[in-house]
Design an enzyme around this catalytic site. Structure first.
Site, mmCIF file in Angstrom:
data_model
loop_
_atom_site.group_PDB
_atom_site.id
_atom_site.type_symbol
_atom_site.label_atom_id
_atom_site.label_comp_id
_atom_site.label_asym_id
_atom_site.label_seq_id
_atom_site.Cartn_x
_atom_site.Cartn_y
_atom_site.Cartn_z
ATOM 1 N N PRO A 168 -21.546 -30.703 24.291
ATOM 2 C CA PRO A 168 -21.478 -30.555 25.742
ATOM 3 C C PRO A 168 -21.819 -29.158 26.252
ATOM 4 C CG PRO A 168 -19.288 -30.780 24.784
ATOM 5 C CD PRO A 168 -20.268 -31.112 23.710
ATOM 6 N N ASN A 169 -22.538 -29.168 27.362
ATOM 7 C CA ASN A 169 -22.925 -27.977 28.131
ATOM 8 C C ASN A 169 -24.042 -27.154 27.499
ATOM 9 O OD1 ASN A 169 -21.082 -28.280 30.361
ATOM 10 N ND2 ASN A 169 -19.453 -27.798 28.906
ATOM 11 N N ARG B 119 -26.995 -20.242 32.854
ATOM 12 C CA ARG B 119 -25.719 -19.617 33.227
ATOM 13 C C ARG B 119 -25.134 -18.930 32.003
ATOM 14 N NH1 ARG B 119 -26.687 -21.986 37.469
ATOM 15 N NH2 ARG B 119 -25.430 -23.367 38.750
ATOM 16 N N TYR C 138 -24.089 -16.364 25.946
ATOM 17 C CA TYR C 138 -24.925 -17.257 25.125
ATOM 18 C C TYR C 138 -26.396 -16.852 25.066
ATOM 19 C CZ TYR C 138 -20.768 -20.174 25.463
ATOM 20 O OH TYR C 138 -19.479 -20.641 25.392
ATOM 21 N N ASN D 292 -23.807 -28.014 16.422
ATOM 22 C CA ASN D 292 -23.029 -27.174 17.333
ATOM 23 C C ASN D 292 -22.368 -28.159 18.290
ATOM 24 O OD1 ASN D 292 -21.900 -25.498 19.202
ATOM 25 N ND2 ASN D 292 -23.755 -24.289 19.595
ATOM 26 N N ALA E 21 -17.624 -27.400 22.837
ATOM 27 C CA ALA E 21 -16.167 -27.409 22.991
ATOM 28 C C ALA E 21 -15.498 -28.522 22.178
ATOM 29 C CB ALA E 21 -15.808 -27.543 24.467
ATOM 30 N N HIS F 227 -13.527 -27.806 18.956
ATOM 31 C CA HIS F 227 -12.128 -27.364 18.953
ATOM 32 C C HIS F 227 -11.149 -28.511 19.154
ATOM 33 C CE1 HIS F 227 -14.267 -23.657 19.318
ATOM 34 N NE2 HIS F 227 -14.676 -23.917 20.551
ATOM 35 N N ASP G 4 -13.676 -37.097 11.980
ATOM 36 C CA ASP G 4 -13.642 -38.345 11.207
ATOM 37 C C ASP G 4 -15.052 -38.875 10.922
ATOM 38 O OD1 ASP G 4 -10.893 -38.341 11.096
ATOM 39 O OD2 ASP G 4 -10.615 -39.835 12.685
ATOM 40 N N GLU H 197 -22.085 -26.196 10.292
ATOM 41 C CA GLU H 197 -21.580 -25.940 11.649
ATOM 42 C C GLU H 197 -22.159 -24.618 12.172
ATOM 43 O OE1 GLU H 197 -17.338 -25.427 11.792
ATOM 44 O OE2 GLU H 197 -17.275 -25.406 13.979
ATOM 45 N N HIS I 31 -22.264 -21.967 15.715
ATOM 46 C CA HIS I 31 -21.901 -21.563 17.075
ATOM 47 C C HIS I 31 -22.733 -20.344 17.444
ATOM 48 C CE1 HIS I 31 -18.574 -24.315 17.274
ATOM 49 N NE2 HIS I 31 -18.281 -23.953 16.031
ATOM 50 N N LEU I 32 -23.216 -20.343 18.667
ATOM 51 C CA LEU I 32 -23.999 -19.202 19.149
ATOM 52 C C LEU I 32 -23.136 -17.948 19.219
ATOM 53 C CD1 LEU I 32 -25.652 -21.244 21.991
ATOM 54 C CD2 LEU I 32 -26.940 -20.143 20.154
ATOM 55 N N SER I 33 -21.947 -18.112 19.761
ATOM 56 C CA SER I 33 -21.034 -16.973 19.937
ATOM 57 C C SER I 33 -20.096 -16.870 18.741
ATOM 58 C CB SER I 33 -20.225 -17.166 21.225
ATOM 59 O OG SER I 33 -19.426 -18.332 21.153
ATOM 60 N N ARG J 221 -13.295 -14.558 20.646
ATOM 61 C CA ARG J 221 -13.116 -15.081 22.005
ATOM 62 C C ARG J 221 -11.681 -15.593 22.190
ATOM 63 N NH1 ARG J 221 -17.938 -18.827 23.647
ATOM 64 N NH2 ARG J 221 -17.019 -18.375 25.682
ATOM 65 N N ARG K 169 -10.489 -21.124 21.013
ATOM 66 C CA ARG K 169 -11.769 -21.356 20.306
ATOM 67 C C ARG K 169 -11.666 -20.990 18.818
ATOM 68 N NH1 ARG K 169 -15.411 -22.083 24.738
ATOM 69 N NH2 ARG K 169 -14.716 -20.844 26.511
HETATM 70 O O1 CA2 Z 1 -20.707 -20.495 20.760
HETATM 71 C C1 CA2 Z 1 -21.022 -21.684 20.773
HETATM 72 O O2 CA2 Z 1 -22.089 -22.119 20.369
HETATM 73 C C2 CA2 Z 1 -20.041 -22.704 21.375
HETATM 74 O O3 CA2 Z 1 -20.083 -23.879 20.570
HETATM 75 C C3 CA2 Z 1 -20.550 -22.994 22.775
HETATM 76 C C4 CA2 Z 1 -19.634 -23.897 23.583
HETATM 77 C C5 CA2 Z 1 -18.194 -23.399 23.551
HETATM 78 O O4 CA2 Z 1 -17.337 -24.316 24.194
HETATM 79 C C6 CA2 Z 1 -17.704 -23.167 22.113
HETATM 80 O O5 CA2 Z 1 -16.396 -22.640 22.158
HETATM 81 C C7 CA2 Z 1 -18.610 -22.192 21.378
HETATM 82 C C8 CA2 Z 1 -20.116 -23.950 25.035
HETATM 83 C C9 CA2 Z 1 -21.505 -24.534 25.176
HETATM 84 C C10 CA2 Z 1 -22.358 -23.796 26.141
HETATM 85 O O6 CA2 Z 1 -21.780 -23.743 27.415
HETATM 86 C C11 CA2 Z 1 -22.466 -23.176 28.453
HETATM 87 C C12 CA2 Z 1 -21.796 -23.170 29.644
HETATM 88 C C13 CA2 Z 1 -22.395 -22.631 30.763
HETATM 89 C C14 CA2 Z 1 -23.679 -22.089 30.668
HETATM 90 C C15 CA2 Z 1 -24.354 -22.107 29.470
HETATM 91 C C16 CA2 Z 1 -23.740 -22.667 28.361
#
Ligand code: CA2
Length: 144
Positions: free
Chosen positions: A10-11, A18, A23, A74, A77, A80, A87, A99, A101-103, A108, A112
């Site tokens: 997601p996202n 954003r 990111y 990846n 969210a 977590h 499963d 696995e 993660h970008l960050s 953080r 997370r």
């Molecule tokens: O660091 C990562 O790759 C994460 O998996 C990114 C997730 C975050 O919930 C994880 O804790 C770490 C978030 C996805 C990206 O979300 C965005 C939100 C707004 C703008 C751009 C990306």
């Protein structure tokens, strides 16, 4: 040629639009292109996907169990929170899952710091931005 699914949760479709401070400025399409290039160099076909829906990710993990040699994920969210994704990965063992993660999730918020994916992954790469996907494909290739 072996196929690796690169699954995004997601996202991640919002990348580059954003939260660039966390990111980076690269959009998900750019990361997909880098993965395909890395796959070419490794002799792997990359099937790159993104969904905002937990069940869709579960379905894709099951599909990978039938069709793919491994997964880079990846899960965003859901990493977590998702027992369902945990499963699903267990259900396709011994298909290896890396696995990403970008960050750096450990630098953080505390929520997370725990991943449901890590205990069922062969390895974890976080904090290196989009490069992490290429590194994960290279690492996974050594397990195939
Ligand atoms: O660091 C990562 O790759 C994460 O998996 C990114 C997730 C975050 O919930 C994880 O804790 C770490 C978030 C996805 C990206 O979300 C965005 C939100 C707004 C703008 C751009 C990306």
């Amino acid at each position: 040629m072996k196929t690796v699914f690169v699954l995004n949760g997601p996202n991640l479709n919002m990348l580059g639009k954003r939260e660039q401070g966390i990111y980076g400025s690269k959009a998900l399409d750019g990361i997909a292109e880098e993965c395909r290039e890395a796959g070419k160099a490794l002799g792997i076909e990359v099937d790159f996907r993104q969904s905002n829906h937990e069940g869709v990710l579960v379905d894709w993990i099951h599909e990978a169990g039938d069709k793919a040699a491994g997964i880079v994920i990846n899960a965003g969210a859901y990493s977590h929170t998702s027992i369902a994704i945990h499963d699903a990965i267990r259900a396709i063992a011994p298909t290896p899952v890396a696995e990403v993660h970008l960050s750096n999730i450990y630098a953080r918020e505390a929520f997370r710091h725990h991943s449901m994916v890590s205990p069922v992954a062969v390895g974890v790469i976080c904090g290196f931005g989009p490069l992490g996907y290429t590194l994960a494909l290279q690492a996974l290739a050594t397990k195939l």
